[in-house]
Write a protein that holds these residues in place. Structure first.
Motif, PDB file in Angstrom:
ATOM      1  N   ASN A   6       0.829  -1.210   0.000  1.00 44.43           N
ATOM      2  CA  ASN A   6       0.000   0.000   0.000  1.00 44.43           C
ATOM      3  C   ASN A   6       0.860   1.255   0.000  1.00 44.43           C
ATOM      4  O   ASN A   6       0.593   2.206  -0.738  1.00 44.43           O
ATOM      5  CB  ASN A   6      -0.926   0.022   1.211  1.00 44.43           C
ATOM      6  CG  ASN A   6      -2.001  -1.025   1.127  1.00 44.43           C
ATOM      7  OD1 ASN A   6      -2.254  -1.575   0.069  1.00 44.43           O
ATOM      8  ND2 ASN A   6      -2.615  -1.313   2.256  1.00 44.43           N
ATOM      9  N   ILE A   7       1.883   1.267   0.831  1.00 43.54           N
ATOM     10  CA  ILE A   7       2.767   2.437   0.910  1.00 43.54           C
ATOM     11  C   ILE A   7       3.524   2.625  -0.402  1.00 43.54           C
ATOM     12  O   ILE A   7       3.683   3.742  -0.879  1.00 43.54           O
ATOM     13  CB  ILE A   7       3.729   2.286   2.108  1.00 43.54           C
ATOM     14  CG1 ILE A   7       2.933   2.374   3.418  1.00 43.54           C
ATOM     15  CG2 ILE A   7       4.807   3.354   2.083  1.00 43.54           C
ATOM     16  CD1 ILE A   7       3.713   2.020   4.651  1.00 43.54           C
ATOM     17  N   LEU A   8       3.964   1.519  -1.013  1.00 43.40           N
ATOM     18  CA  LEU A   8       4.690   1.622  -2.280  1.00 43.40           C
ATOM     19  C   LEU A   8       3.806   2.173  -3.398  1.00 43.40           C
ATOM     20  O   LEU A   8       4.259   2.967  -4.215  1.00 43.40           O
ATOM     21  CB  LEU A   8       5.260   0.263  -2.681  1.00 43.40           C
ATOM     22  CG  LEU A   8       6.429  -0.239  -1.842  1.00 43.40           C
ATOM     23  CD1 LEU A   8       6.836  -1.639  -2.282  1.00 43.40           C
ATOM     24  CD2 LEU A   8       7.595   0.706  -1.930  1.00 43.40           C
ATOM     25  N   LEU A  10       1.214   4.187  -3.046  1.00 46.43           N
ATOM     26  CA  LEU A  10       1.018   5.616  -2.805  1.00 46.43           C
ATOM     27  C   LEU A  10       2.295   6.405  -3.054  1.00 46.43           C
ATOM     28  O   LEU A  10       2.242   7.524  -3.553  1.00 46.43           O
ATOM     29  CB  LEU A  10       0.515   5.849  -1.380  1.00 46.43           C
ATOM     30  CG  LEU A  10      -0.931   5.458  -1.141  1.00 46.43           C
ATOM     31  CD1 LEU A  10      -1.311   5.691   0.314  1.00 46.43           C
ATOM     32  CD2 LEU A  10      -1.866   6.212  -2.058  1.00 46.43           C
ATOM     33  N   ARG A  11       3.445   5.824  -2.741  1.00 47.89           N
ATOM     34  CA  ARG A  11       4.716   6.515  -3.019  1.00 47.89           C
ATOM     35  C   ARG A  11       4.943   6.670  -4.516  1.00 47.89           C
ATOM     36  O   ARG A  11       5.629   7.578  -4.941  1.00 47.89           O
ATOM     37  CB  ARG A  11       5.885   5.750  -2.411  1.00 47.89           C
ATOM     38  CG  ARG A  11       6.052   6.002  -0.957  1.00 47.89           C
ATOM     39  CD  ARG A  11       7.346   5.452  -0.481  1.00 47.89           C
ATOM     40  NE  ARG A  11       7.521   5.739   0.930  1.00 47.89           N
ATOM     41  CZ  ARG A  11       8.525   5.335   1.637  1.00 47.89           C
ATOM     42  NH1 ARG A  11       9.467   4.612   1.064  1.00 47.89           N
ATOM     43  NH2 ARG A  11       8.610   5.633   2.906  1.00 47.89           N
ATOM     44  N   LYS A  12       4.400   5.787  -5.284  1.00 50.01           N
ATOM     45  CA  LYS A  12       4.525   5.887  -6.744  1.00 50.01           C
ATOM     46  C   LYS A  12       3.511   6.896  -7.303  1.00 50.01           C
ATOM     47  O   LYS A  12       3.823   7.654  -8.212  1.00 50.01           O
ATOM     48  CB  LYS A  12       4.291   4.508  -7.352  1.00 50.01           C
ATOM     49  CG  LYS A  12       4.552   4.425  -8.816  1.00 50.01           C
ATOM     50  CD  LYS A  12       4.338   3.004  -9.311  1.00 50.01           C
ATOM     51  CE  LYS A  12       4.558   2.906 -10.790  1.00 50.01           C
ATOM     52  NZ  LYS A  12       4.300   1.563 -11.294  1.00 50.01           N
ATOM     53  N   VAL A  14       1.837   9.545  -5.715  1.00 51.41           N
ATOM     54  CA  VAL A  14       1.930  10.945  -5.285  1.00 51.41           C
ATOM     55  C   VAL A  14       2.943  11.738  -6.113  1.00 51.41           C
ATOM     56  O   VAL A  14       2.599  12.806  -6.644  1.00 51.41           O
ATOM     57  CB  VAL A  14       2.209  11.047  -3.765  1.00 51.41           C
ATOM     58  CG1 VAL A  14       2.503  12.470  -3.359  1.00 51.41           C
ATOM     59  CG2 VAL A  14       1.029  10.502  -2.976  1.00 51.41           C
ATOM     60  N   PRO A  15       4.184  11.269  -6.303  1.00 58.01           N
ATOM     61  CA  PRO A  15       5.105  12.043  -7.150  1.00 58.01           C
ATOM     62  C   PRO A  15       4.631  12.161  -8.601  1.00 58.01           C
ATOM     63  O   PRO A  15       4.766  13.220  -9.219  1.00 58.01           O
ATOM     64  CB  PRO A  15       6.420  11.276  -7.076  1.00 58.01           C
ATOM     65  CG  PRO A  15       6.322  10.428  -5.872  1.00 58.01           C
ATOM     66  CD  PRO A  15       4.870  10.135  -5.681  1.00 58.01           C
TER      67      PRO A  15
END
Length: 121
Positions: A6-8, A10-12, A14-15
Motif C-alpha cells: 500500500n505504501i509503495l 502511494l509513493r509511486k 503521489v510524485p
C-alpha cells in the motif's frame, strides 16, 4: 506485506500526480503568456481546488479498494461521483457570484475536468 505494498503504491502515485499537475500548470502558464484572454481570472483557485479534489478522490477510491476489493468498482464510482458533485457545486457558486458572463471560465472548467488526471490505475 500488504501494508508495505500500500505504501509503495502511494509513493509511486503521489510524485507522478504532482509532476503531472505541475506540467499542466506549466502549460496553463504558457497559454496565459501567449493568449491572455484564454485563461480565466480565477484560474489558479479553480485549478488548485480541482487538483486537490482529484487527489482526495483517488485516495478514497484506493482506500475503498484496499478495505474490500470486491466492491472496488463501487469505490471508484463513488469517488468519481463525489468529485463531480463537488466540482459542479463549485462552478454553480462561482457562477452565481459573477456579475458578468465569463465564457473563459466555462471553457477553463471543462479543460480542468478533462485534463486533470482522473482515477487511472
Amino acid at each position: 506485506m500488504r501494508k508495505i505494498l500500500n505504501i509503495l503504491v502511494l509513493r509511486k502515485f503521489v510524485p507522478a500526480y504532482l509532476v503531472y499537475t505541475a506540467l499542466l500548470a506549466g502549460v496553463a502558464t504558457l497559454l496565459k503568456h501567449f493568449f491572455p484572454q484564454a485563461i480565466a481570472s480565477q484560474f489558479w483557485l479553480v485549478f488548485g481546488f480541482l487538483a486537490g479534489l482529484t487527489f482526495i478522490a483517488y485516495l478514497l477510491a484506493y482506500l475503498g479498494i484496499q478495505k474490500k476489493p470486491e466492491i472496488g468498482v463501487f469505490a471508484i464510482l463513488g469517488a468519481v461521483i463525489i468529485k463531480m458533485l463537488f466540482a459542479m457545486s463549485f462552478v454553480l457558486i462561482y457562477s452565481l457570484k459573477q456579475t458578468k458572463g465569463d465564457m473563459a471560465f466555462a471553457l477553463n472548467f471543462f479543460l480542468y475536468i478533462y485534463c486533470l488526471p482522473s482515477l487511472k490505475y
